[in-house]
Design a protein around this motif. Structure first.
Motif, mmCIF file in Angstrom:
data_model
loop_
_atom_site.group_PDB
_atom_site.id
_atom_site.type_symbol
_atom_site.label_atom_id
_atom_site.label_comp_id
_atom_site.label_asym_id
_atom_site.label_seq_id
_atom_site.Cartn_x
_atom_site.Cartn_y
_atom_site.Cartn_z
ATOM 1 N N ASP A 197 10.983 -16.677 -7.023
ATOM 2 C CA ASP A 197 9.784 -16.354 -6.249
ATOM 3 C C ASP A 197 10.124 -15.519 -5.016
ATOM 4 O OD1 ASP A 197 8.416 -17.799 -8.119
ATOM 5 O OD2 ASP A 197 8.028 -19.533 -6.841
ATOM 6 N N ALA A 198 11.258 -15.849 -4.374
ATOM 7 C CA ALA A 198 11.658 -15.106 -3.179
ATOM 8 C C ALA A 198 12.015 -13.663 -3.526
ATOM 9 C CB ALA A 198 12.839 -15.800 -2.506
ATOM 10 N N SER A 199 12.752 -13.482 -4.611
ATOM 11 C CA SER A 199 13.140 -12.126 -5.029
ATOM 12 C C SER A 199 11.925 -11.312 -5.448
ATOM 13 C CB SER A 199 14.139 -12.204 -6.190
ATOM 14 O OG SER A 199 15.339 -12.822 -5.788
ATOM 15 N N ALA A 200 11.028 -11.945 -6.185
ATOM 16 C CA ALA A 200 9.823 -11.245 -6.637
ATOM 17 C C ALA A 200 8.948 -10.859 -5.452
ATOM 18 C CB ALA A 200 9.038 -12.137 -7.603
ATOM 19 N N GLN A 201 8.880 -11.728 -4.451
ATOM 20 C CA GLN A 201 8.064 -11.432 -3.274
ATOM 21 C C GLN A 201 8.657 -10.279 -2.465
ATOM 22 O OE1 GLN A 201 5.008 -12.966 -2.490
ATOM 23 N NE2 GLN A 201 4.992 -11.097 -1.244
ATOM 24 N N GLU A 202 9.975 -10.250 -2.340
ATOM 25 C CA GLU A 202 10.627 -9.152 -1.609
ATOM 26 C C GLU A 202 10.372 -7.824 -2.307
ATOM 27 O OE1 GLU A 202 14.977 -8.075 0.419
ATOM 28 O OE2 GLU A 202 14.811 -9.715 -1.052
ATOM 29 N N LEU A 203 10.444 -7.839 -3.619
ATOM 30 C CA LEU A 203 10.169 -6.627 -4.391
ATOM 31 C C LEU A 203 8.712 -6.220 -4.242
ATOM 32 C CD1 LEU A 203 11.057 -4.511 -6.514
ATOM 33 C CD2 LEU A 203 10.394 -6.167 -8.276
ATOM 34 N N ALA A 204 7.805 -7.179 -4.314
ATOM 35 C CA ALA A 204 6.376 -6.894 -4.188
ATOM 36 C C ALA A 204 6.049 -6.323 -2.810
ATOM 37 C CB ALA A 204 5.570 -8.163 -4.443
ATOM 38 N N ASP A 205 6.697 -6.833 -1.772
ATOM 39 C CA ASP A 205 6.454 -6.336 -0.414
ATOM 40 C C ASP A 205 6.899 -4.879 -0.288
ATOM 41 O OD1 ASP A 205 5.467 -8.801 0.271
ATOM 42 O OD2 ASP A 205 7.294 -9.477 1.284
ATOM 43 N N TRP A 206 8.044 -4.571 -0.864
ATOM 44 C CA TRP A 206 8.537 -3.181 -0.832
ATOM 45 C C TRP A 206 7.561 -2.256 -1.547
ATOM 46 C CZ3 TRP A 206 9.702 1.197 -3.343
ATOM 47 C CH2 TRP A 206 10.601 2.107 -2.764
ATOM 48 N N LEU A 207 7.134 -2.677 -2.716
ATOM 49 C CA LEU A 207 6.221 -1.851 -3.507
ATOM 50 C C LEU A 207 4.887 -1.656 -2.810
ATOM 51 C CD1 LEU A 207 6.889 -3.155 -7.117
ATOM 52 C CD2 LEU A 207 7.083 -0.775 -6.339
ATOM 53 N N ALA A 208 4.373 -2.685 -2.184
ATOM 54 C CA ALA A 208 3.075 -2.589 -1.505
ATOM 55 C C ALA A 208 3.146 -1.575 -0.372
ATOM 56 C CB ALA A 208 2.669 -3.959 -0.965
ATOM 57 N N GLU A 209 4.233 -1.623 0.367
ATOM 58 C CA GLU A 209 4.400 -0.679 1.480
ATOM 59 C C GLU A 209 4.583 0.742 0.967
ATOM 60 O OE1 GLU A 209 7.825 -0.056 4.798
ATOM 61 O OE2 GLU A 209 6.914 -2.069 4.737
ATOM 62 N N PHE A 210 5.395 0.886 -0.081
ATOM 63 C CA PHE A 210 5.626 2.213 -0.636
ATOM 64 C C PHE A 210 4.347 2.798 -1.233
ATOM 65 C CE2 PHE A 210 6.676 4.916 -4.320
ATOM 66 C CZ PHE A 210 7.379 5.924 -3.666
ATOM 67 N N LYS A 211 3.600 1.961 -1.913
ATOM 68 C CA LYS A 211 2.360 2.423 -2.538
ATOM 69 C C LYS A 211 1.367 2.913 -1.489
ATOM 70 C CE LYS A 211 -1.146 0.932 -5.896
ATOM 71 N NZ LYS A 211 -1.591 -0.191 -6.754
ATOM 72 N N THR A 212 1.266 2.202 -0.390
ATOM 73 C CA THR A 212 0.356 2.603 0.690
ATOM 74 C C THR A 212 0.776 3.951 1.259
ATOM 75 O OG1 THR A 212 -0.097 0.302 1.253
ATOM 76 C CG2 THR A 212 -0.594 1.946 2.929
ATOM 77 N N PHE A 213 2.084 4.109 1.471
ATOM 78 C CA PHE A 213 2.596 5.385 1.989
ATOM 79 C C PHE A 213 2.359 6.513 0.988
ATOM 80 C CE2 PHE A 213 6.114 8.426 1.656
ATOM 81 C CZ PHE A 213 5.992 9.083 2.874
ATOM 82 N N ALA A 214 2.699 6.259 -0.282
ATOM 83 C CA ALA A 214 2.597 7.298 -1.299
ATOM 84 C C ALA A 214 1.161 7.782 -1.468
ATOM 85 C CB ALA A 214 3.136 6.770 -2.627
ATOM 86 N N LYS A 215 0.213 6.866 -1.436
ATOM 87 C CA LYS A 215 -1.188 7.267 -1.607
ATOM 88 C C LYS A 215 -1.665 8.146 -0.465
ATOM 89 C CE LYS A 215 -3.013 3.693 -4.647
ATOM 90 N NZ LYS A 215 -4.051 2.646 -4.840
#
Length: 230
Positions: A197-215
């Motif tokens: 759960d911790a690893s998945a959450q860290e990955l999800a946090d990175w993706l959420a931030e990147f997705k916001t920037f990319a859009k």
């Protein structure tokens, strides 16, 4: 020589379906892996990505997060499977040991019908134990005390031979080993889930931030966003 009755094999339990949350987590991690393969090749966008601190080093770190999340997801599944296997093995060994003990106990009690002190010495007085610690204690007392001179002869005359006591002792050893394995698996499973759960959450946090920037950064180039799954 009498043979013990054969037991009917227990039906194989139907595997419990994974939760919707687990299925979504797996899908998200796999999807992230696809993006992790695409981003390093986007060399013509390197400068624009770097504006958001998404340098080649950061993109490599993202790939590492994805690999770790996937590895931890697999490890959690294996830990859960090991727990189920260990529990199933324990129940089977426990059933066999108790059945053997129950028969020897009944036979042994007939050897001490008029000898309450002897019956108590070999652990055959009172009710048949239920809890695992009490069962192991009573069964061990029968195998050990029942092997002593004077008591062994009485038991043997009722069919509780030295060989049968040795067989019960071996089954108790197997039961203790199975119990230890089950407890170890039960302790490992929640740790593996927490790590997953911790690893998945860290990955999800990175993706959420990147997705916001990319859009925002590539708002006027929907083909890029589409390529990245956004």
């Amino acid at each position: 020589m009498t043979s013990e009755p054969t037991s009917t094999p227990e039906p194989t339990p139907t595997p419990r379906p994974r939760s919707a949350q687990d299925r979504k987590m797996e899908k998200d991690i796999i999807t992230a892996g696809q993006l992790a393969k695409i981003l390093p090749a986007e060399t013509d966008l390197a400068a624009e990505l770097a504006e958001g601190s998404y340098t080649p080093a950061e993109i490599t770190r993202f790939a590492g997060l994805q690999e770790q999340a996937f590895a931890d997801f697999v490890a959690q599944g294996e830990a859960e499977a090991e727990q189920k296997t260990a529990t199933k093995a324990f129940l089977a060994v426990d059933k066999t040991a108790r059945a053997t003990y129950s028969k020897l106990r009944a036979l042994g009690k007939s050897a001490f019908m008029k000898d309450p002190e002897g019956r108590q010495f070999v652990g055959l007085d009172g009710r048949e134990p239920d809890s695992l610690p009490n069962f192991l204690g009573a069964a061990r007392k029968l195998t050990e005390s029942g092997s002593k001179p004077g008591y062994a002869e009485k038991l043997a005359r009722k069919g509780v031979t030295a060989a049968k006591l040795a067989d019960l002792s071996a089954k108790l050893d197997a039961l203790e080993a199975a119990d230890a394995a089950q407890e170890a698996a039960k302790a490992a499973a929640p740790k593996a889930r927490a790590q997953r759960d911790a690893s998945a959450q860290e990955l999800a946090d990175w993706l959420a931030e990147f997705k916001t920037f990319a859009k925002a950064q590539f708002k006027d180039r929907p083909d890029i966003l589409k390529r990245w799954g956004f």
